[in-house]
Design a protein around this motif. Structure first.
Motif: not given
Length: 142
Positions: A76-79, A94, A113-115, A136, A138, A140
């Motif tokens: 979650i929200n992690t590159d 995450q 917004t989340h990836t 990935e 996205t 909202t």
């Protein structure tokens, strides 16, 4: 009860051994993991249900040593560039572990917004070689 504790201790020991030797399980050619829902770009409300998909491999709980299997981790929200693919994945807010072999989750996400991305881990939570990782998406959250 004693048998359960002994089995649990053995699973923890084996998972620790997999992490300690630095070995990554080989992923079968063509294995893919993906998010079935929600769709990329979706606007959702809490709680959010994420359904996981997997092709070319099987799902097995953490600690289960069976070829061509793994279990899901939700990023979650992690590159992914920030994830060490040679070590056991840490359990954080995450990087969410599904070591029981779960194939979906319903959870609260903060408004915004989340990836989201899936990453398969082996018996010791170490990503396969090559990593079996979804595209990935996205979402909202309203």
């Amino acid at each position: 009860m004693k048998q359960f504790l002994t089995t649990t201790a053995a699973v923890v020991m084996l998972a620790g051994m997999a992490m300690a030797d630095g070995h990554r399980s080989e992923a079968p050619e063509g294995a893919t993991v993906y998010i079935i829902s929600p769709a990329d770009g979706a606007t959702v409300s809490n709680p959010v249900t994420v359904v996981f998909g997997l092709k070319g491999m099987g799902v097995a709980p953490a600690g289960t040593d069976v070829d061509d299997t793994g279990h899901h981790h939700l990023l979650i929200n992690t590159d992914p560039a920030d994830v060490n693919m040679n070590e056991s994945l840490p359990a954080t807010d995450q990087i969410v572990h599904f070591g029981g072999g779960q194939t979906e989750v319903t959870r609260e996400l903060p408004v915004g917004t989340h990836t989201l991305r899936l990453l398969l881990g082996d018996m010791g939570h170490v990503p396969h070689d090559p990593p079996v990782m979804s595209e990935e998406i996205t979402v909202t959250v309203e």
